[in-house]
Each structure stands twice: as C-alpha cells, then as structure tokens.
Design an enzyme around this catalytic site. Sequence first.
Site, PDB file in Angstrom:
ATOM      1  N   GLU A  47      -0.745   1.538  -1.895  1.00 16.21           N
ATOM      2  CA  GLU A  47      -0.662   0.671  -0.721  1.00 16.21           C
ATOM      3  C   GLU A  47      -1.196   1.385   0.513  1.00 16.21           C
ATOM      4  OE1 GLU A  47       3.186  -2.176  -1.742  1.00 16.21           O
ATOM      5  OE2 GLU A  47       3.523  -0.194  -0.874  1.00 16.21           O
TER       6      GLU A  47
ATOM      7  N   ASP B 105       0.788  -2.817   2.207  1.00 13.73           N
ATOM      8  CA  ASP B 105       1.652  -3.800   1.563  1.00 13.73           C
ATOM      9  C   ASP B 105       1.365  -5.200   2.122  1.00 13.73           C
ATOM     10  OD1 ASP B 105       4.136  -4.629   0.013  1.00 13.73           O
ATOM     11  OD2 ASP B 105       4.785  -5.075   2.044  1.00 13.73           O
TER      12      ASP B 105
END
Length: 245
Positions: free
Chosen positions: A131, A59
């Site tokens: 992610e 992320d």
Amino acid sequence: MDIETLVQRNKDDLAVLEQCLGYRFTDLRLLQKALIHSSFAFEQAQIDKNNEILEFLGDAVLDLVIGHTLCKRFPEMREGELTRLRSSLVNETHLATMARNLKLGDFLCLGKGEDASNGRNKSSILSCAYEAVIGAILEDSDYPTVAVIVNKFFVPDMAGKKEELLMADAKSRLQEALQEKFNEAPSYRIDEEEGPSHQKIFTVSVLFREEALGSGTGSSKKEAEQRAAATTLDSLDDVIGKFSS
C-alpha cells in the site's frame, strides 16, 4: 540514517524494484520511504520517517481505483457484491500475495528484531508496504498514472475473484431471489455420498416446492449446495417463469 543516505546505499535495488513496478520515480526518496518499516525508523531514532502515511494514502488509492474499475467492468453487480469483491482484492492476504510476487520483502528496511523474526515474509508487513508503494507512486505522479499501474496488477485477478465470490454467495442470492418473487425459500437434498469417509463426494439438489431445480457436487455438503445453487442461478429466469405461470 537519513532518506538520502538510504537512497544512495540502495540505489541499485531501488532500480530493480522500479523495473518490477513498471514505473520510474522522479523522487526516489518516496520509494525508499515506502520501504521503511516503523521498527527500522525507531532504531534509527527517526520515528516519523516510516511508511505509515504513504500506507494510509495507498490504501485509499487502492479502494478508489479498484472500486471504480469494478463498477466499469461488472455493471450488472449490486453494491453489496461490488463491496465484497473489492474487499477480496484489497485484503491483507491478497495484498501480501501481490507484494510477494514483486519480492517486496527483499527491499524492506526492517529493525533487527523484526528482520530476525521473519518480518520480510509477514503478510501484515508486506501488505502495508505494498500500500505504501502505491501511495508513493501517487505522490510522485498523479491519479491517472497510479490508476494504470494498479489496474495492471489487479485486473488479471478480477474475473477469478468474481467467480469465487459468486460461487460462495450462490445460496444467499438464490434464496433472496425466490423469497422476493414467491416469499418462499429453497431447500437442499443430499442425493448421493460417494467415496471413503476422508474423501467423500456429495451430490446435492436444490428443491423448490418439492421440485428439483438443479444439482451440484463437492467435497463437502456446503460446497455441493453452493454449486447446486449456482447451477440454478444460471437458469433463474426460466425457474421464475415456470413457477409464476
């Protein structure tokens, strides 16, 4: 079941995913870990052996790489616009789309209940797994390498997302520009409605000091107003010059 056993069991599938990613892992355990959902780890009594830390890392990587690339590609955009554009690229919906393009759901290790409830197609699970895979690539390599891979997947969508953002934000930007220069806001006038009630087409004009600046059409009043504002923004310098003289 430990990571090494999973890697051996899924070796062929991991090789397919590596090919899709365009990256070969030095440590396949990282890629395998990125694919382990917490529900699977819980069933295996290895609660901490899931992809959540790699997801956290990925992320952060996506925010940095995409933010940096947007600044370089669109230097004319303001900070708020860049923030919204980045958000449109790294939100759950878009990341899940990227994951589906890789068929990432096919490679996930899910608990039996999650698997039975269509977990392989859930946007929340797919976006987090995407992610995690990005985080795994960083852990296995370095920042320049992961930046190249991220940009390979995301740059093709940047221009289109920018246009969507600017179109959706056209009314706000036009109002800000006119209020900053003249301390007045534009207004909008419906010029025409065509078609049956369930398929209407609206034509709207932007007015400033009772003068039409531009027009646009759309399937709703809001869409037509945004298009009219976007048309006006294309000639904003001429508009400001006209009303300043």
